[in-house]
Design a protein around this motif. Structure first.
Motif, PDB file in Angstrom:
ATOM      1  N   ASP A 109     -28.375 -52.941  56.519  1.00  0.00           N
ATOM      2  CA  ASP A 109     -28.712 -52.266  57.767  1.00  0.00           C
ATOM      3  C   ASP A 109     -29.607 -53.202  58.566  1.00  0.00           C
ATOM      4  OD1 ASP A 109     -28.060 -49.453  58.070  1.00  0.00           O
ATOM      5  OD2 ASP A 109     -30.199 -49.149  58.492  1.00  0.00           O
ATOM      6  N   VAL A 110     -29.239 -53.543  59.782  1.00  0.00           N
ATOM      7  CA  VAL A 110     -30.081 -54.398  60.629  1.00  0.00           C
ATOM      8  C   VAL A 110     -30.268 -53.681  61.959  1.00  0.00           C
ATOM      9  CG1 VAL A 110     -30.363 -56.651  61.722  1.00  0.00           C
ATOM     10  CG2 VAL A 110     -29.134 -56.486  59.545  1.00  0.00           C
ATOM     11  N   PHE A 111     -31.494 -53.250  62.220  1.00  0.00           N
ATOM     12  CA  PHE A 111     -31.808 -52.558  63.469  1.00  0.00           C
ATOM     13  C   PHE A 111     -32.888 -53.356  64.171  1.00  0.00           C
ATOM     14  CE2 PHE A 111     -33.842 -48.515  65.413  1.00  0.00           C
ATOM     15  CZ  PHE A 111     -33.240 -48.747  66.633  1.00  0.00           C
ATOM     16  N   GLY A 119     -32.062 -50.476  71.308  1.00  0.00           N
ATOM     17  CA  GLY A 119     -31.865 -51.433  70.232  1.00  0.00           C
ATOM     18  C   GLY A 119     -30.430 -51.435  69.748  1.00  0.00           C
ATOM     19  N   ARG A 120     -30.124 -52.433  68.925  1.00  0.00           N
ATOM     20  CA  ARG A 120     -28.798 -52.561  68.318  1.00  0.00           C
ATOM     21  C   ARG A 120     -28.940 -52.345  66.821  1.00  0.00           C
ATOM     22  NH1 ARG A 120     -26.782 -58.239  69.636  1.00  0.00           N
ATOM     23  NH2 ARG A 120     -24.892 -57.493  68.618  1.00  0.00           N
ATOM     24  N   HIS A 121     -28.078 -51.520  66.273  1.00  0.00           N
ATOM     25  CA  HIS A 121     -28.101 -51.194  64.849  1.00  0.00           C
ATOM     26  C   HIS A 121     -26.775 -51.660  64.246  1.00  0.00           C
ATOM     27  CE1 HIS A 121     -29.590 -47.943  61.823  1.00  0.00           C
ATOM     28  NE2 HIS A 121     -29.203 -49.050  61.219  1.00  0.00           N
ATOM     29  N   LEU A 122     -26.833 -52.669  63.396  1.00  0.00           N
ATOM     30  CA  LEU A 122     -25.636 -53.190  62.744  1.00  0.00           C
ATOM     31  C   LEU A 122     -25.597 -52.715  61.301  1.00  0.00           C
ATOM     32  CD1 LEU A 122     -25.584 -56.861  64.073  1.00  0.00           C
ATOM     33  CD2 LEU A 122     -24.603 -54.816  65.081  1.00  0.00           C
ATOM     34  N   LEU A 123     -24.461 -52.215  60.888  1.00  0.00           N
ATOM     35  CA  LEU A 123     -24.228 -51.778  59.513  1.00  0.00           C
ATOM     36  C   LEU A 123     -23.172 -52.706  58.934  1.00  0.00           C
ATOM     37  CD1 LEU A 123     -23.900 -47.963  60.252  1.00  0.00           C
ATOM     38  CD2 LEU A 123     -25.951 -49.222  59.617  1.00  0.00           C
TER      39      LEU A 123
END
Length: 116
Positions: free
Chosen positions: A83-85, A8-12
């Protein structure tokens, strides 16, 4: 030799210079995160949003089939931490774009972490 494929991709994302009025309404924040999930092609399964009172911020999380979006706001500082994971075909970058457009921040600091 194996190739690393993240799960997955985790955007902060740190949003600075946001108008206080955009950061204190838990109902509006929940609607924003649901719209962001939709923009990303993700599926909400549950959410919980807690307002801290008049003039204060909101902490919230939207659980997704693909993982989660969370937010913590400080209206008194014009700041929101998001936080978007997401995994699978969901597009976390699209969620951040939707949140950014709605918050109209003066600046955004974005970091990405490949998970898994």
């Amino acid at each position: 030799m194996s190739v690393f494929l993240p799960r997955g991709r985790h955007l902060l994302a740190d949003f600075h210079g946001v108008a206080a009025g955009r950061l204190g309404d838990a109902v509006a924040i929940e609607a924003l995160l649901r719209a962001a999930a939709d923009a990303a092609g993700a599926t909400p399964v549950a959410g919980h949003f807690h307002p801290f009172g008049p003039g204060l911020g909101v902490t919230g999380v939207l659980l997704l089939k693909e993982s989660h979006i969370s937010i913590h706001t400080w209206p008194e500082h014009g700041f929101a931490a998001v936080d978007v994971f997401m995994c699978g075909a969901a597009r976390p970058d699209k969620a951040v774009e939707a949140i950014s457009a709605a918050l109209a921040a003066g600046s955004v600091a974005l970091r990405e972490i490949a998970r898994g």
